[in-house]
Structure formats: C-alpha cells, structure tokens
Scaffold this motif. Structure first.
Motif, PDB file in Angstrom:
ATOM      1  N   GLN A  34      19.956  12.913 -48.215  1.00 29.87           N
ATOM      2  CA  GLN A  34      18.550  13.597 -48.216  1.00 29.87           C
ATOM      3  C   GLN A  34      17.467  13.016 -47.198  1.00 29.87           C
ATOM      4  O   GLN A  34      16.889  13.859 -46.893  1.00 29.87           O
ATOM      5  N   VAL A  35      17.903  11.694 -46.919  1.00 26.80           N
ATOM      6  CA  VAL A  35      16.651  11.166 -46.293  1.00 26.80           C
ATOM      7  C   VAL A  35      16.817  10.861 -44.927  1.00 26.80           C
ATOM      8  O   VAL A  35      17.987  10.752 -44.262  1.00 26.80           O
ATOM      9  N   ILE A  36      16.098  11.189 -43.986  1.00 25.47           N
ATOM     10  CA  ILE A  36      16.057  11.318 -42.725  1.00 25.47           C
ATOM     11  C   ILE A  36      15.207  10.026 -41.998  1.00 25.47           C
ATOM     12  O   ILE A  36      14.085  10.269 -42.606  1.00 25.47           O
ATOM     13  N   GLU A  37      15.724   9.223 -41.311  1.00 24.36           N
ATOM     14  CA  GLU A  37      14.884   8.250 -40.836  1.00 24.36           C
ATOM     15  C   GLU A  37      14.532   8.163 -39.282  1.00 24.36           C
ATOM     16  O   GLU A  37      15.611   8.565 -38.658  1.00 24.36           O
ATOM     17  N   HIS A  38      13.530   7.611 -38.903  1.00 19.47           N
ATOM     18  CA  HIS A  38      13.377   7.449 -37.502  1.00 19.47           C
ATOM     19  C   HIS A  38      12.384   6.435 -37.293  1.00 19.47           C
ATOM     20  O   HIS A  38      11.692   5.885 -38.090  1.00 19.47           O
ATOM     21  N   THR A  39      12.259   5.572 -36.293  1.00 21.33           N
ATOM     22  CA  THR A  39      11.661   4.366 -36.030  1.00 21.33           C
ATOM     23  C   THR A  39      10.816   4.672 -34.472  1.00 21.33           C
ATOM     24  O   THR A  39      11.577   4.785 -33.438  1.00 21.33           O
ATOM     25  N   LEU A  40       9.619   4.296 -34.638  1.00 20.12           N
ATOM     26  CA  LEU A  40       8.818   4.352 -33.129  1.00 20.12           C
ATOM     27  C   LEU A  40       8.931   3.118 -32.433  1.00 20.12           C
ATOM     28  O   LEU A  40       9.404   2.111 -32.961  1.00 20.12           O
ATOM     29  N   ASP A  41       8.822   3.130 -31.045  1.00 18.12           N
ATOM     30  CA  ASP A  41       8.854   2.194 -30.335  1.00 18.12           C
ATOM     31  C   ASP A  41       8.048   0.887 -30.931  1.00 18.12           C
ATOM     32  O   ASP A  41       8.219  -0.077 -30.762  1.00 18.12           O
ATOM     33  N   GLY A  43       7.385   0.176 -33.821  1.00 15.23           N
ATOM     34  CA  GLY A  43       8.119  -0.507 -35.161  1.00 15.23           C
ATOM     35  C   GLY A  43       7.714   0.420 -36.246  1.00 15.23           C
ATOM     36  O   GLY A  43       8.113   0.144 -37.448  1.00 15.23           O
ATOM     37  N   LEU A  44       6.786   1.531 -36.316  1.00 22.26           N
ATOM     38  CA  LEU A  44       6.623   2.335 -37.432  1.00 22.26           C
ATOM     39  C   LEU A  44       7.739   3.066 -37.850  1.00 22.26           C
ATOM     40  O   LEU A  44       8.365   3.709 -37.117  1.00 22.26           O
ATOM     41  N   ARG A  45       7.990   2.838 -39.003  1.00 29.32           N
ATOM     42  CA  ARG A  45       9.357   3.660 -39.675  1.00 29.32           C
ATOM     43  C   ARG A  45       8.761   4.892 -40.204  1.00 29.32           C
ATOM     44  O   ARG A  45       7.585   5.138 -40.812  1.00 29.32           O
ATOM     45  N   ILE A  46       9.555   6.034 -39.974  1.00 33.49           N
ATOM     46  CA  ILE A  46       9.079   7.388 -40.587  1.00 33.49           C
ATOM     47  C   ILE A  46      10.390   7.633 -41.528  1.00 33.49           C
ATOM     48  O   ILE A  46      11.582   7.647 -41.088  1.00 33.49           O
ATOM     49  N   LEU A  47      10.074   8.184 -42.650  1.00 39.59           N
ATOM     50  CA  LEU A  47      11.219   8.459 -43.690  1.00 39.59           C
ATOM     51  C   LEU A  47      10.988  10.102 -44.275  1.00 39.59           C
ATOM     52  O   LEU A  47       9.738  10.412 -44.375  1.00 39.59           O
ATOM     53  N   MET A  48      11.782  10.726 -44.091  1.00 35.90           N
ATOM     54  CA  MET A  48      11.779  12.236 -44.294  1.00 35.90           C
ATOM     55  C   MET A  48      12.580  12.860 -45.288  1.00 35.90           C
ATOM     56  O   MET A  48      13.737  12.576 -45.462  1.00 35.90           O
ATOM     57  N   GLN A 282      12.539  17.655 -37.063  1.00 35.71           N
ATOM     58  CA  GLN A 282      12.198  17.242 -35.530  1.00 35.71           C
ATOM     59  C   GLN A 282      10.569  17.454 -35.155  1.00 35.71           C
ATOM     60  O   GLN A 282      10.251  16.652 -34.355  1.00 35.71           O
ATOM     61  N   GLU A 283      10.045  18.359 -35.894  1.00 37.45           N
ATOM     62  CA  GLU A 283       8.718  18.506 -35.699  1.00 37.45           C
ATOM     63  C   GLU A 283       7.988  17.384 -36.145  1.00 37.45           C
ATOM     64  O   GLU A 283       7.177  16.751 -35.444  1.00 37.45           O
ATOM     65  N   ILE A 284       8.299  16.644 -37.179  1.00 37.46           N
ATOM     66  CA  ILE A 284       7.488  15.656 -37.699  1.00 37.46           C
ATOM     67  C   ILE A 284       7.737  14.326 -36.660  1.00 37.46           C
ATOM     68  O   ILE A 284       6.818  13.675 -36.526  1.00 37.46           O
ATOM     69  N   ILE A 285       8.863  14.289 -36.102  1.00 38.81           N
ATOM     70  CA  ILE A 285       9.320  13.026 -35.308  1.00 38.81           C
ATOM     71  C   ILE A 285       8.682  13.406 -34.024  1.00 38.81           C
ATOM     72  O   ILE A 285       7.765  12.207 -33.588  1.00 38.81           O
ATOM     73  N   ALA A 286       8.148  14.583 -33.428  1.00 44.14           N
ATOM     74  CA  ALA A 286       7.569  14.758 -32.221  1.00 44.14           C
ATOM     75  C   ALA A 286       6.172  14.370 -32.416  1.00 44.14           C
ATOM     76  O   ALA A 286       5.378  13.715 -31.777  1.00 44.14           O
ATOM     77  N   LEU A 287       5.437  15.143 -33.764  1.00 40.58           N
ATOM     78  CA  LEU A 287       4.085  14.610 -33.892  1.00 40.58           C
ATOM     79  C   LEU A 287       3.804  13.135 -34.207  1.00 40.58           C
ATOM     80  O   LEU A 287       2.859  12.614 -33.570  1.00 40.58           O
ATOM     81  N   ALA A 288       4.730  12.521 -35.004  1.00 41.24           N
ATOM     82  CA  ALA A 288       4.594  10.976 -35.101  1.00 41.24           C
ATOM     83  C   ALA A 288       4.706  10.234 -33.779  1.00 41.24           C
ATOM     84  O   ALA A 288       3.830   9.189 -33.417  1.00 41.24           O
ATOM     85  N   GLU A 289       5.315  10.629 -32.759  1.00 37.69           N
ATOM     86  CA  GLU A 289       5.440   9.996 -31.643  1.00 37.69           C
ATOM     87  C   GLU A 289       4.264  10.116 -30.945  1.00 37.69           C
ATOM     88  O   GLU A 289       3.668   9.289 -30.299  1.00 37.69           O
ATOM     89  N   LYS A 290       3.581  11.521 -31.044  1.00 42.57           N
ATOM     90  CA  LYS A 290       2.501  11.866 -30.246  1.00 42.57           C
ATOM     91  C   LYS A 290       1.561  10.979 -30.871  1.00 42.57           C
ATOM     92  O   LYS A 290       0.552  10.225 -30.273  1.00 42.57           O
ATOM     93  N   TYR A 291       1.238  10.865 -32.181  1.00 41.10           N
ATOM     94  CA  TYR A 291      -0.006  10.426 -32.924  1.00 41.10           C
ATOM     95  C   TYR A 291       0.027   8.930 -32.992  1.00 41.10           C
ATOM     96  O   TYR A 291      -0.740   7.936 -32.540  1.00 41.10           O
ATOM     97  N   PHE A 292       1.229   8.617 -33.879  1.00 38.65           N
ATOM     98  CA  PHE A 292       1.180   7.035 -34.276  1.00 38.65           C
ATOM     99  C   PHE A 292       1.900   6.395 -33.003  1.00 38.65           C
ATOM    100  O   PHE A 292       1.747   5.157 -32.858  1.00 38.65           O
ATOM    101  N   GLY A 293       2.324   7.099 -32.125  1.00 36.22           N
ATOM    102  CA  GLY A 293       2.886   6.378 -30.982  1.00 36.22           C
ATOM    103  C   GLY A 293       2.119   5.772 -30.242  1.00 36.22           C
ATOM    104  O   GLY A 293       2.297   4.655 -29.179  1.00 36.22           O
ATOM    105  N   ARG A 294       0.665   6.055 -30.152  1.00 36.48           N
ATOM    106  CA  ARG A 294      -0.414   5.524 -29.356  1.00 36.48           C
ATOM    107  C   ARG A 294      -0.803   4.293 -29.922  1.00 36.48           C
ATOM    108  O   ARG A 294      -1.693   3.531 -29.223  1.00 36.48           O
TER     109      ARG A 294
END
Lengths: 506, 485
Positions: A34-41, A43-48, A282-294
C-alpha cells in the motif's frame, strides 16, 4: 448457582475454540503493498497511500526534532518553535517584508538589552527595563500594520482545511492538515515555504501564549508531581524535562536561539512528508519535486548524544496534590530497535485491559485498587517502562499497598512462564489493534510518518513479526534483567488535604 | 543534483532557487485548482428495517478486513428518577461487564480479548450506545455475543459491586479538574434543578439495585427503539440476514419515555466565582443558546465561526491569543442541545491577573458582531470552510452510517445532509448580523471564573480593571463530591 454452572460449560466449550483460532491476521494486510515511497535529492522522504473513499487528502509533515534535542537553558524551544511556525514566514503573513524586518530588528535589539538587564544582572536597572519595554511595546503595536494575522491558518481554513494542527513530542514534531484532493499543491506551497523562508514574527507575544499553555498543564491535577517524578527518573538524559519546558527557560529564550535551532533541525533531510487519501502518486511526486525540491539540504543533525547512565540505587519521590492517590514504578529499559523491545509490548498486553493480570488481581480479586496499568518500552534514544495503580481510597487502601501488589505481579513474571494461551491472546490482540489502527487515514499517516523517522515505516510490520516470536522464556529473562530494585524510581502521590474554602494549607 | 553537492552547497542553493522559482507562484492565492465534484452518499440508499423494527443503516466497505456495528438506543440519564441518579450510566456499563444469561462477564471479556475484538456499551445524557468491532473472520461469533449483550444482560451482582466501588472513587475526583468544574457549575447555574444537571452521590449510587438495572433494560432495550449503523468487509444481503438471525427472538414493543420537565430558559446575569488554588482563571461568559432544530442554525454556525468558533481565523482567538498573548485556549461556542435550549458562551483560560482584561476583550467582540456587518472576506472564509470540508463527514463507512443513524435519532429529515451545502451557501451577511443580535445578549451574561478568587479579581499595571466592574460577584461553594452537600 445455576448460572455459574452454565458459565463453566461455556468456558470449556470456548477453550476448545481458542486453540482452533489460527493467528495469521497480518497476512491479510500487507503495508508493503500500500505504501509508495520517494526520496528527493535534498533528502526529504515522501510516503503515500491511496484511499479513494472521499475526495480528501491527509497531508502531514514530520521533523525528527523534539524536547530531547534541547539542552538546559533552551528547554521548551521545540514546542515554542512549533508555535512560531504559524506566525508567518518571509512571504506569508506580511504585507511589506522589508519594513517589517526593519522593525523586528529594532524590537529584537531592545529585547537584547532587556534580557541582559533582567536576567544577566543580579539587580538590573528596573527603570531602564520599563523604558525599553515601553519602546518595544509601541514598536510592536506599530508593526501590526504590516502583519496579516494568522495568514497561513486562514489560507488553509478557507480552502477547506480540517484537522489543522501541529504537535511537538519528545522526539518528533508534526504539522497536519487535511485538504480537498484538488488542493494538495497548497500544502506543498505553504510547507515548503515554512521550510525555506522561516521568520519568527510576534516572537514575544507568542512566548506568553506558550507560557499560558504551560500554566494550563500545571493546573491539570498532579502535574507538578509527574514533572518532578520524571525529572528524578532521568539523571542525565534530556527525556528529563517536559516538552513544554521549564518556565525560567521559556522566559529567557531569545530570537537568536530560535534561529539557530531552526537552522539545525528544520532541514529536508531531517523530515518526512506523508500523503494519505484521494491522490495520484505520480502527481504528488511531481509537486514535491517542484516545491520541496527547492529547499537546500542541510548538514545532518547529530543524534542525541547523552544516554542515560546505569542507575545503581532505588529513587523514591513523595508528593501531595489535589488528585487521586497513586503509585508509579518506573524502570530503565533499552531503546527501540533493541532485541528486547517487543518483549515489553507483550508484557503490556499481559498486564492491561479487563482480562489483563493487573485488573484481574488488584481490582477484581484483591479489591485494593480502582485501576492498574503498565506501559512503556523503547523510545528513540532510551527506554522507560512503568507500572502504576490507584488505590481504592474510600475503603482505606493506600498507594503503598498497591505498590506491593504490583511487585508481586512483577515477581510472577520473573518466576513463572506465561501460559501459552495467555501469550497467544496478547499476540492476537496486538495484531487486531494494529489492523484497526489503520482505518483512519489520519492515524495511518501519523503512524507511517513517525515510524519513518524512527526505525523506518517497514518496521511497523517487522516489529509485529518480532512480537509474535516472543517466548515465555524471553519474558522471564527480560523481567529479571530490568525490573530490579536498583533500576527503579518509585513515585507515591497522596491526595492533598483541603480546607473547607478549597484553599490548600501552606 | 546529488553530485553537485560536492561542488559546494551555495552553488546548489543558488541553482535550485533560480530554476524552481520560475514556475512557483509568488503567493498561494495565485494557485488555481481543478474543480472538484462531490456527491454525498444519500441516507435513504443505506436504510432498511429489520422485521422486529430495528432500523439499520448498512454499507459495505472492503478497505480493511473488519466489521463494525454501532447501535443508538433511545434512552439516557435524562430519564433517571430523582432518587436514583446514576442509574442509566450504571446500566450502560454493567450490561456489558456483568455478562449475559448465557455467558459470564469474565468469560465474555476473555473471549473478546482472545479474538482482539470489542463490545462496548454506554449510556449518556440523551442517548445510549452499544458497539462491536472485530475482524471480519470472527463476525458471526462476535455478532452473536453482541446481540446477547443487548438482549439478555445479567447485571451480575459482583460486577455491580465493582462498578459502584469505581464510581464512588471517581466521584472523589470530580472537583480536581478546573475545566470540568467550570463546565459543570456553569450548566448547573443555568439549568437549575433539572435532570440534565442532576448529579450522582455516594448514596444515590449505593441505592441502585440489580432489579433497578433489569427494569431499566426492560424499559428501553426494545428493537424498535434502536438504530443500527453497520459497515465493514461483508456482502450486504448476507449481513442483513445475519442481523435478522441474531436478533430473531427479540419482540417489538411499545416504549413510553418518561416526561421530562421543560427547561425554563431564563438567563442568570452576574459574576460567579469558584475558589481553586491555581495560577489561571478558567472562564465562561454566556447564557442560554439554541436547540439544534432551530432553523437559524446555519446562520449561527457561520456567525460563530467568525466570532470565536473558527480557531485562528475567528475574532476572539485572533485578538485574545494571537494579538495579546493572553491565552492558549479561547473562543466561543454554541453547545446546542436537541430537546432543550443549549448554551452559548465565550471561554478563556488566562493567568489570574489578566482575567478581567481577557473577559473585557471577549465582551467587546460580542458587542462588535452585533453592531456591524462582518466583512466579505470573513464570510467567504467561513462559508468555504464549511463547504470544502463537508466531505470529511463521509471519510469512513462506519462514520457515515453513524452520522445517518444519529440524524434519524434526532428526528432530522433523511435528506438533511443533501441540502446542507445549499443552506450554508444561502447565508448572507444580513443573516449573520440578525442572528448575532438575536442570540447574543450582552446584558444577560453569566460570567463564571474558576480560580484563585482574590488574585483573579484584580488586574495588573498593564491590564487594569477589576472583575466587580462586570457585575455583582457571588462566590459559589463547591459541594462535597460524595454527598453533594
């Protein structure tokens, strides 16, 4: 008599069933699927987790920071910082940042003088203090023209934000909002802004709010006693002070303390963002890259350095309060992740609830207590396990009697292997509770986020497996190792006598 | 990006800021969102009635392998006889702990614990509830036990004794929490001698017998007096059949509820103080409010959101907490009752020397919202909040079924929630002003303070003013928690 016979018959029938019930609940539910994970460059972790029942998304962000990261002198700063995070940033909550910043610099330099005069000197110049305070007050009044009150909160509210809050604990601080599923981008904007552009506006008035919050705690029956008991239990570890901090530290905390604390801990590589609800990952990851990625990665914060030394002698604390009489017996135990950690979980299961040993023995059988419980275990950097109970005072029973009865139960744990049925019951209950706890999207987000900053979210399920492997011998060994006299602190609280006017004698 | 880190942190910062800010709006107000359409589930689609008259709201939900049932029973401590206050609460607890005619309480506890399931019963002031929660695989067994508890409670003597001991010990703590003292005494002052605020004593608890509990159960626990909310991992038709079977032996019967005296909603202006040796004053400022069936309730919700119900977006919180740093908790609230007029009050907890000042700020906001129309922006924020957060009510299946059940329990039409958003949208600034004028009465305020009386009466240099400026001060002596005397 007749009814009793029927009960026995039922029990015998039921016992057969007990063994027939297989205990494989966990296989019905696998978090891994159920859990989808992603890590930004940075270091911020994203769980969905996707849950599409209603068009809402629970959005939480957790930082690995809390009162254990403080030191004497700045106790309470984690919690105060959490409050400040709602007072705006360089972009939010202000109409003209440059003008507001200029004013704040003036206010801060006045308070710099005030604090030195007030807190650094034995007999500071009261007239000067008054004069500076009056100047600061008028500057703060003037500043209001640049402030957009509670801008962040209002922006969330008018966009249908619910469950809007934040909380600070000993180890973790969390920021929460639940939004309509088309507005997750708003959370990304605001939270990445809080991370990128912190600004501690209205610092001095908010400090008073925090001090009022501390007073509220103080007025909860028995608070001062619990605070002292906890401070006695921990000799060296920062778990010794409460999250809200000591009032003297709160008074003296400076803006500069706050800025330094923020820089050290509020970095993306020390945080996890969790999204549970009607999302497209996928949308969440894209938004996270855009906002938190900065947000730039920061230096990794050092874990808490001080661990609790071995105790070597029993400690006892006695107190009085306008609260029910009670006894608390606290033991030092290892931190989370230690091989013995799950054994304490099983011990809690054995002890608690209406079928638990403490209620059965102390409340029902002996009739000396109205309530008895046991809880605790490994925390992030240390561990604590407590047994506690409240005597039936109306019948003349005392905290000391309850204390002795609790020791008897503890000794039993050391000497007699726990019957297999009882062990199985605890394991079944723990698993069922785990499944039930995943129902609410809010609770699911909280469990995942908090676990991620500890041993990682996967450990939620692994810990269940380890818990199922606990044996009767493990319990005897663990109880004998940790539940010993030299390793304990005992707190005895008596109800304070009151005069007829409700004023306590002094 | 990762590799760039080795070149130097500052380079990375500069780069990420310049590349990202290009696409990021300057302010969140510039964000645009795709439209969102939400059609709430309709109560009538989930409602059915069992042959014995039990109303059922039922919904399949396969998210987790669990089953939940929540029953609402038309009863309450409101109907307690004068000399047996505490009867309903005791019945609500012992009907579960005392077991049934078929299984002892202890065996029931053991079995449920082994299954990791729960059955809970509770009777509050105006309703009773009984719930079960279990893993789907144990549904049949737990349902059988649940129906047994509802239909055949034994009220075993040993569990009555256990309950009484605990209840008396709880009584001793009833003046410990300042907040609890304030809420209780505020209501007592307004409602006077009425079953809504009658209190248990050691004697009233001890006087309740097993026969009283059996009679109580016989009076109220009748299938046609119960509404079930059911949700979980099952097939609807099969589950309904299981419910029919579980409650098959239970016959419908006419239920006559005792008559409850009307509440005389006469306000009690003045300052009332209760001594407690603490460092804050706990304050309520208010008077009688509304029944939840009042047609103005939507306008009142919007008005109170702006006044003190909408946390930081509301005027009282913004002023008293955020601006002045006087309190952690402050705001205003309409505590609506169903059968009776409820209460309305502003509240604050603040250090003793700022009690008067904080109250005066709240009173100013009461005056202001009655005097001038709220702003367009405040209206927009309030209405958006109610409309955009509306789907939250339906976030779990069992929650949705329970919401429908409680609406029916309170006699609201089945389509109540279908029209909710339209009614919020229809509220105007004029409505807000009108209901503020109608339902907030500054001249009739009961001001109650729990705290250190002498310290709370005075202000300080920065916050001048004394409590007696607000009205005549009456000190309320707290009765002994055990005897009520």
């Amino acid at each position: 008599m007749l009814t009793r016979c029927r009960h026995t018959a039922y029990l015998v029938g039921a016992l057969v069933l007990f063994w027939a019930t297989p205990a494989v609940y966990a296989q019905e539910l696998n978090l891994e699927d159920q859990v989808i994970e992603h890590t930004l460059d940075n270091g911020l972790r994203i769980l969905m987790v996707e849950r599409h029942e209603v068009p809402r998304v629970v959005c939480h962000i957790y930082y690995r920071v809390g009162s254990v990261n403080e030191r004497p002198g700045i106790t309470g700063i984690s919690h105060f910082h959490e409050h400040m995070m709602f007072k705006g940033t360089r972009t939010i909550g202000v109409t003209d940042f440059a003008a507001d910043d200029a004013l704040n610099r003036q206010i801060d330099s006045l308070y710099h003088l005030i604090y030195r005069e007030k807190y650094w000197k034995r007999d500071g110049d009261q007239a000067k203090i008054k004069q500076w305070e009056a100047q600061a007050d008028s500057l703060m009044k003037y500043e209001k023209r640049y402030i957009i009150k509670d801008d962040l909160w209002e922006t969330y509210m008018k966009n249908g934000g619910t469950g809007l809050n934040a909380s600070t604990g000993q180890e973790i601080t969390g920021y929460y909002v639940t939004l309509p599923s088309n507005k997750v981008e708003l959370q990304m904007w605001l939270e990445s802004d809080r991370m990128l552009n912190p600004y501690f506006r209205e610092f001095y008035s908010e400090k008073e709010v925090v001090r009022e919050e501390r007073r509220l705690s103080e007025n909860s029956p028995g608070y001062f006693f619990r605070e002292q008991l906890n401070a006695t239990f921990w000799a060296a570890s920062p778990y010794a002070w409460s999250v809200v901090g000591w009032d003297a530290d709160l008074q003296k905390l400076t803006k500069q303390d706050m800025i330094e604390y923020n820089r050290r801990y509020y970095v993306p590589n020390n945080a996890v963002a969790v999204y549970v609800g009607d999302i497209n990952p996928q949308e969440i990851i894209a938004l996270a890259e855009k906002y938190f990625g900065r947000v730039p990665r920061g230096p990794d914060p050092e874990p808490v350095r001080t661990t609790e030394p071995k105790q070597y002698c029993e400690k006892r604390v006695y107190g009085e309060a306008e609260a029910p009489p009670s006894v608390t017996i606290m033991y030092h135990v290892p931190p989370a992740g230690h091989p013995d950690a799950e054994v304490f979980r099983v011990i809690s299961g054995l002890m608690n609830g209406t079928t638990g040993r403490l209620y059965k023995k102390l409340v029902k059988e002996k009739g000396i207590a109205v309530e008895a419980s046991a809880f605790g275990g490994g925390m992030m950097y240390d561990g604590q396990y407590s047994f506690s109970g409240r005597p039936k005072s109306e019948a003349g029973h005392t905290p000391e009697e309850v204390e002795q009865a609790l020791y008897e139960e503890i000794e039993l744990l050391k000497k007699e292997p726990v019957p297999e049925y009882e062990l199985q019951k605890v394991k079944n209950q723990t698993e069922a509770n785990f499944i039930q706890s995943l129902r609410s999207t809010y609770a699911l987000a909280a469990r995942l986020g908090r676990a991620e900053l500890g041993l990682g979210w996967r450990d939620l399920q692994k810990s269940l497996e380890r818990m199922k492997a606990v044996t009767a011998e493990d319990i005897m060994r663990v109880a004998s190792t940790y539940f010993v006299k030299d390793n304990r602190t005992v707190g005895i609280l008596y109800r304070a006598a009151r005069t007829p006017q409700g004023r306590r004698p002094r | 990006m990762r590799r760039l880190l080795t070149i130097g942190l500052f380079a990375v910062v500069a780069l990420s800021i310049t590349t990202a800010t290009a696409q990021i709006p300057q302010h969140p107000s510039q964000l645009s969102f795709r439209p969102l359409h939400f059609e709430p589930p309709k109560a009538k689609d989930y409602r059915t009635v069992l042959t014995n008259g039990m109303v059922v709201y039922i919904m399949e939900d396969h998210t987790l392998p669990t089953v939940d049932i929540q029953a609402t029973i038309r009863t309450g401590s409101l109907y307690d006889p004068r000399d047996k206050v505490g009867l309903a609460r005791m019945a609500g607890e012992v009907m579960r702990t005392g077991g049934t005619n078929n299984i002892s309480g202890d065996d029931l506890d053991e079995r449920l614990a082994f299954l990791g399931a729960s059955i809970r019963t509770m009777i509050g002031t105006t309703s009773g509830s009984a719930s079960m929660s279990c893993l789907a695989r144990d549904r049949d067994e737990v349902l059988k036990l649940y129906a047994d508890v509802l239909m055949n409670p034994a009220f075993a003597e040993d569990k009555i004794k256990l309950y009484k001991d605990e209840a008396i010990e709880r009584l001793k703590t009833k003046n410990d929490q300042p907040r609890a003292v304030l809420e209780r005494e505020f209501r007592k002052l307004l409602y006077g001698d009425h079953p809504l605020v009658w209190e248990q004593t050691k004697a009233s608890i001890e006087g309740i017998t097993r026969q009283d509990l059996l009679d109580f159960h016989h009076t109220y626990f009748v299938p046609n007096n119960i509404i079930l909310a059911v949700a979980g991992d099952f097939q609807r038709e099969e589950m309904l059949q299981k419910l029919e079977e579980a409650f098959a032996g239970w016959q419908r019967r006419q239920v006559t509820l005792p008559r409850i005296p009307e509440v005389v909603a006469k306000n009690r202006p003045g300052v009332f103080m209760i001594q407690k040796q603490i460092n804050q004053g706990y304050v309520n400022v208010g008077h009688f409010g509304i029944k939840d069936t009042n047609p103005d309730v939507f306008a009142i919700n919007v008005m109170n959101f702006i006044l003190g119900g909408g946390s930081f977006t509301s005027r009282i919180t913004s002023k008293v907490r955020s601006d002045e740093g006087l309190a952690y908790n402050t705001g205003s609230r309409f505590a609506n009752e169903h059968l009776f007029p409820g209460t309305f009050y502003g509240y604050v907890q603040t250090k003793s020397q700022t009690v008067y000042y904080a109250i005066s700020l709240i009173l100013k906001e009461f005056e202001r919202i009655r005097r001038e129309p709220v702003s367009d922006e405040e209206m927009e924020t309030a209405k958006n909040y109610f409309l955009d957060s509306f789907p939250d009510r339906f976030s779990t299946a069992i929650g949705t079924m329970s919401t429908f059940a409680s609406l029916e329990y309170d006699g609201f039409p089945l389509d109540y929630l279908d029209t909710y958003c339209a009614k919020i949208r229809a509220v105007t600034k004029e409505d807000v002003l009108r209901v503020a004028k109608k339902y907030i009465k500054p001249g009739e305020m009961t001001i109650m303070v729990v705290g250190d009386i002498e310290a709370c009466k005075k202000g300080d240099e920065k916050h001048p003013g004394t409590l007696d400026q607000l009205g005549r001060i009456t000190e309320i002596k707290l009765p002994d928690p055990l005897t009520g005397l």
